[in-house]
Design a protein around this motif. Structure first.
Motif, PDB file in Angstrom:
ATOM      1  N   UNK A   1     -44.566   1.634   3.025  1.00 21.97           N
ATOM      2  CA  UNK A   1     -44.679   2.798   3.905  1.00 21.97           C
ATOM      3  C   UNK A   1     -43.334   3.513   3.982  1.00 21.97           C
ATOM      4  N   UNK A   2     -43.363   4.837   3.829  1.00 24.51           N
ATOM      5  CA  UNK A   2     -42.148   5.643   3.913  1.00 24.51           C
ATOM      6  C   UNK A   2     -41.837   5.932   5.374  1.00 24.51           C
ATOM      7  N   UNK A   3     -40.685   5.489   5.834  1.00 26.59           N
ATOM      8  CA  UNK A   3     -40.277   5.777   7.205  1.00 26.59           C
ATOM      9  C   UNK A   3     -39.494   7.093   7.218  1.00 26.59           C
ATOM     10  N   UNK A   4     -39.882   7.988   8.134  1.00 23.13           N
ATOM     11  CA  UNK A   4     -39.361   9.357   8.175  1.00 23.13           C
ATOM     12  C   UNK A   4     -38.791   9.628   9.561  1.00 23.13           C
ATOM     13  N   UNK A   5     -37.614  10.221   9.581  1.00 16.93           N
ATOM     14  CA  UNK A   5     -36.967  10.499  10.856  1.00 16.93           C
ATOM     15  C   UNK A   5     -36.236  11.834  10.781  1.00 16.93           C
TER      16      UNK A   5
ATOM     17  N   UNK B   1     -36.661   0.236  14.002  1.00 17.78           N
ATOM     18  CA  UNK B   1     -38.023   0.747  13.816  1.00 17.78           C
ATOM     19  C   UNK B   1     -38.462   0.596  12.365  1.00 17.78           C
ATOM     20  N   UNK B   2     -37.585   0.972  11.450  1.00 23.97           N
ATOM     21  CA  UNK B   2     -37.914   0.879  10.035  1.00 23.97           C
ATOM     22  C   UNK B   2     -38.123  -0.570   9.602  1.00 23.97           C
ATOM     23  N   UNK B   3     -37.303  -1.476  10.112  1.00 22.68           N
ATOM     24  CA  UNK B   3     -37.438  -2.885   9.739  1.00 22.68           C
ATOM     25  C   UNK B   3     -38.768  -3.454  10.200  1.00 22.68           C
ATOM     26  N   UNK B   4     -39.211  -3.075  11.395  1.00 20.23           N
ATOM     27  CA  UNK B   4     -40.497  -3.572  11.891  1.00 20.23           C
ATOM     28  C   UNK B   4     -41.625  -3.086  10.985  1.00 20.23           C
ATOM     29  N   UNK B   5     -41.592  -1.819  10.625  1.00 22.79           N
ATOM     30  CA  UNK B   5     -42.644  -1.251   9.782  1.00 22.79           C
ATOM     31  C   UNK B   5     -42.631  -1.909   8.406  1.00 22.79           C
ATOM     32  N   UNK B   6     -41.445  -2.047   7.810  1.00 21.84           N
ATOM     33  CA  UNK B   6     -41.350  -2.625   6.462  1.00 21.84           C
ATOM     34  C   UNK B   6     -41.659  -4.119   6.454  1.00 21.84           C
ATOM     35  N   UNK B   7     -41.521  -4.770   7.593  1.00 20.40           N
ATOM     36  CA  UNK B   7     -41.874  -6.183   7.671  1.00 20.40           C
ATOM     37  C   UNK B   7     -43.352  -6.378   7.351  1.00 20.40           C
TER      38      UNK B   7
END
Length: 848
Positions: free
Chosen positions: A334-338, A323-329
């Motif tokens: 963007x800060x990914x939060x989980x 999920x984080x890789x898709x967003x950062x691509x």
């Protein structure tokens, strides 16, 4: 067709000639402007796609396309020749710094021989870009609007992932744009790749049957399967293709509370990998490999299986990383939060994530927010950012003997917040829940005063001192407290209030804080990787079991003089360990239901259903009695530990808590007012000490060798008189109902404040402004300093440079970008050093 285009971005002032209609509007000539947004930050480069159609053009005649706003030429392009009646598109860009913050009609002109033959207009707005150093105040789980922004939150949620094929609504775009104009950091809700994976989107029906299973939380997908990965990526790629254009989107959240229900046995791929990776099966974990009483082998199968489950086998880590890789691509910023992080104290559970987050319930004591230390520990090896959310929500029966969910009151919210602030966070969070919506009015269950408290903290603490706190570091500690994954796995001792394994050490940790010992939480893996060389004291609460490596490191630690403290549940034999027998089991009885009805939930975690949960008959304990018991425990601990290690900072009251921060040679002491009593709302039920009372106390700083000490109370805005005695420096403080303060402790006083800037700057140019804070030696002040800047234009309007900042090593550089439509005349700059409250002003003249 276009034969040639020469485009020029113009940065000079352009006065628009009078418009006359004679011979300038030809039939079938047209112009249209296309922008992908309507709201921008000032300073962005704005792209405008212009579509042109001209009826008749002579071969040697030049066409010109230009963009204007507020009588200013922003950009233009010359078209040497266009085939009549053919539509042509071109892309024009302009620097939005040409305009000041505000709303504009962006006009496009199509001109031929100095005559305008077509015009078009679009409304746009320019807003101040939020200070990147401000403290992010996050609303858990999404939602958010102007009401929350007005009450201190800096975020609201903008876009939720959509099922495949469902378009994002225009209202979503409008909501995101409103966030920019409100100064909010907008968030996404991404699909985490485990829940909400629709099998109908699978190309292989058999894969759908095998790789989506039912649990208590709904369907859970197998992220190892390529079909699940394909659908997961497709959903989030659609989200990012829509969202990546919006710079106000700063966070992407995906809640994986499903971790509580993930088991390897529910995941065939996870079981298969267990055999491939570890050479084990679930059956191999049925016997424990003991190497000594209370000590398991490092390769104990059950322990290896436990680590494998959380780090790989359940699929959660893989889903998080993907999920984080898709967003950062699409958007690396963007800060990914989980979240949550609560079931086991292990490293590497959130690979690829920017933020490791959790929420914490604080009944009966806001000091359970000290759990932020576990988040700090989890982030240590990967340099991720901890985010600790204050759970404002309380389960039925906790605060009052009712069946209704309730919010905590303002006093407990303040203390919980100050505990977070004392650890120099970059972001903090709050959770209301839909059942206690604060916008629906002031009620017994949902008091408006709690939201007012957050608003007050925002105005008096988050905004002025957030940039400072974000730039500080926690001072190294000499005490460590072990939160052991192995002990949590094998624990036979009573489960304490808080339920989850990671929270079990925090009742003992609370006593350390009350005794004024600052301590790091360490994991089994911390000790295995880094040893204990940085510490003098190791505390082992709820350590029924240790791993062999940890046990050996403790032996090494003791051989060089390290001291071990434990509770009555210590399993291994550690010669010389100093035992305490503090009983915390009573703390689950500190709630209204137990006090008034002699019953509590038999087993608690935040998945229980209050209406059907099993109850246990108990004799309730009041919150005041709990406080007295904990104070007596803290006094015993302080007396014993004082013979081993003196705290660097101590106090004459256990209701004063603090944590020491630093930046270079400057020190900061965040002081928390934990002096509480029953409040007017639920005080009659004696379940919580919810009202903060003012108190005075004396802090003592031991072994500070500075010949002089200068202390400033940042909240009061004044210097504090200090004295030096035989036991060190003494600092008298007065704490108020706001719940805390920040002391700046320096070896040299702040004596001056300067603004270095040119006296004059032209319209459309930029000027560097340097703020300098000087200390007693005349040199720039060391460390970090909070600064307030206010800039007023000749018309009395506040410029976007007006904000709160953090100066480092005495300097704060700022760039003043003068817009083409800024007013000329005298601009006034006022700077306040929020440490000494020194003030300085300067006038800059803006000219044509």
């Amino acid at each position: 067709m276009v034969r040639s285009i020469s485009a020029t971005i113009l940065f000079s002032l352009f006065f628009i000639p009078p418009f006359t209609t004679s011979g300038q509007c030809e039939s079938h000539s047209s112009l249209s402007l296309d922008l992908d947004r309507t709201a921008y930050y000032r300073g962005e480069e704005i792209l405008v796609v212009v579509e042109v159609q001209c009826a008749v053009t002579e071969n040697e005649e030049t066409l010109k396309v230009s963009l204007h706003a507020d009588n200013i030429l922003l950009a233009s392009a010359s078209l040497d020749w266009i085939t009549p009646s053919t539509k042509t598109s071109l892309r024009l860009r302009f620097d939005s710094n040409l305009l000041r913050v505000g709303e504009y009609a962006l006009e496009g002109w199509l001109s031929k021989s100095e005559s305008i033959v077509a015009k078009a207009s679009r409304e746009i707005a320019l807003a101040k870009r939020p200070n990147p150093e401000r403290l992010m105040v996050w609303l858990w789980g999404g939602g958010g609007n102007q009401w929350y922004r007005d009450h201190g939150f800096t975020t609201w949620n903008g876009a939720y992932w959509r099922p495949d094929g469902v378009e994002f609504k225009s209202s979503t775009r409008e909501y995101i744009e409103k966030g920019l104009l409100a100064g909010a950091d907008v968030g996404l809700t991404a699909n985490g790749g485990l829940a909400n994976i629709d099998p109908a989107q699978f190309e292989d029906p058999y894969a759908a049957h095998q790789n989506v299973r039912e649990t208590k939380k709904g369907t859970i997908a197998n992220p190892f399967h390529p079909e699940v990965a394909r659908v997961h990526e497709k959903i989030n790629e659609r989200l990012m293709k829509f969202s990546s254009r919006f710079p106000q989107i700063r966070t992407a959240f995906f809640n994986t509370e499903v971790v509580d229900d993930l088991r390897i046995e529910n995941n065939p791929e996870g079981s298969k990998r267990l055999k491939d990776v570890l050479g084990l099966t679930e059956e191999d974990a049925e016997e424990t490999q003991w190497v000594a009483p209370g000590v398991i082998a490092d390769d104990d199968p059950k322990y290896l299986l436990h680590k494998y489950r959380y780090k790989e086998g359940s699929g959660l880590a893989l889903a998080n990383r993907r999920t984080s890789e898709i967003i950062h691509r699409y958007r690396p910023d963007i800060l990914t939060i989980n979240d949550p992080f609560r079931e086991t104290s292990l490293y590497d559970l959130f690979p690829g994530m920017d933020v490791i987050s959790t929420w914490t319930y604080t009944n009966p004591d806001p000091k359970l927010m000290l759990y932020i230390e576990s988040l700090r520990a989890a982030c240590k090896p990967t340099n991720q950012t901890p985010l600790h959310t204050v759970t404002l929500l309380n389960y039925p029966g906790e605060l009052a003997p009712t069946e209704e969910w309730m919010l905590m009151g303002p006093g407990r919210a303040k203390v919980a917040t100050w505990i977070n602030l004392s650890r120099a966070p970059k972001m903090i969070g709050y959770y209301y829940s839909s059942v206690c919506n604060p916008q629906k009015g002031d009620t017994f269950e949902t008091p408006y005063s709690t939201s007012e408290a957050i608003q007050e903290l925002s105005e008096k603490v988050f905004e002025p001192f957030g940039p400072l706190l974000r730039n500080l570091n926690v001072t190294p500690r000499r005490v460590a407290v072990l939160s052991s994954a192995a002990a949590g796995l094998y624990s036979k001792s009573p489960r304490l209030r808080g339920g989850y394994a990671n929270l079990q050490p925090y009742h003992f940790y609370t006593l350390l804080a009350m005794a004024h010992y600052q301590a790091d939480i360490v994991f089994d893996e911390t000790i295995e990787r880094y040893g204990l060389k940085d510490y003098d004291v190791l505390v082992l609460p709820k350590c029924d079991v240790l791993t062999e490596s940890v046990y050996k490191e403790i032996e090494i630690f003791q051989s060089r003089g390290g001291v071990v403290l434990s509770d009555q549940y210590l399993g291994p034999n550690i010669p010389g360990a100093i035992p305490f027998d503090f009983d915390f089991t009573y703390r689950k009885k500190v709630n209204a239901q137990a006090i008034s009805q002699n019953s509590v939930y038999a087993e608690w975690n935040d998945h229980i259903e209050p209406a059907s949960a099993e109850l246990e008959v108990v004799e309730g304990v009041t919150a005041l009695d709990d406080q007295r018991i904990m104070e007596s425990y803290a006094e015993r601990l302080k007396e014993r530990m004082g013979k081993i290690l003196q705290p660097e900072v101590t106090c004459d009251r256990p209701t004063v808590l603090f944590n020491l921060l630093e930046k270079g040679d400057s020190k900061f002491l965040v002081v928390i007012n934990d002096f509480r009593t029953y409040d007017d709302r639920v005080g009659q039920y004696k379940s919580v000490l919810g009202k903060v009372l003012p108190q005075s106390a004396t802090l003592k700083l031991r072994d500070w060798k500075a010949p002089e000490l200068f202390v400033y109370d940042l909240m009061r805005g004044e210097a504090v008189s200090v004295t030096h005695g035989s036991s060190g420096w003494e600092i008298p403080i007065d704490l108020t109902e706001i719940g805390g303060t920040i002391l700046s402790i320096r070896s040299s006083p702040i004596i001056g404040l300067e603004i270095d800037a040119q006296d004059e700057v032209q319209i459309g140019k930029s000027a560097r402004i340097d703020v300098c804070v000087r200390q007693g030696t005349g040199t720039p002040a060391e460390g970090a300093l909070p600064i307030q800047v206010q800039m007023i234009d000749p018309e009395g309007r506040e410029h976007e440079l007006s904000d709160y900042y953090c100066a480092e090593e005495g300097h704060l550089p700022l760039d003043f970008e003068v817009a083409k439509n800024d007013p000329t005349g005298e601009w006034k700059i006022k700077v306040v050093d929020l440490t000494s409250r020194n003030t300085v002003t300067k006038v800059i003249r803006v000219t044509h």
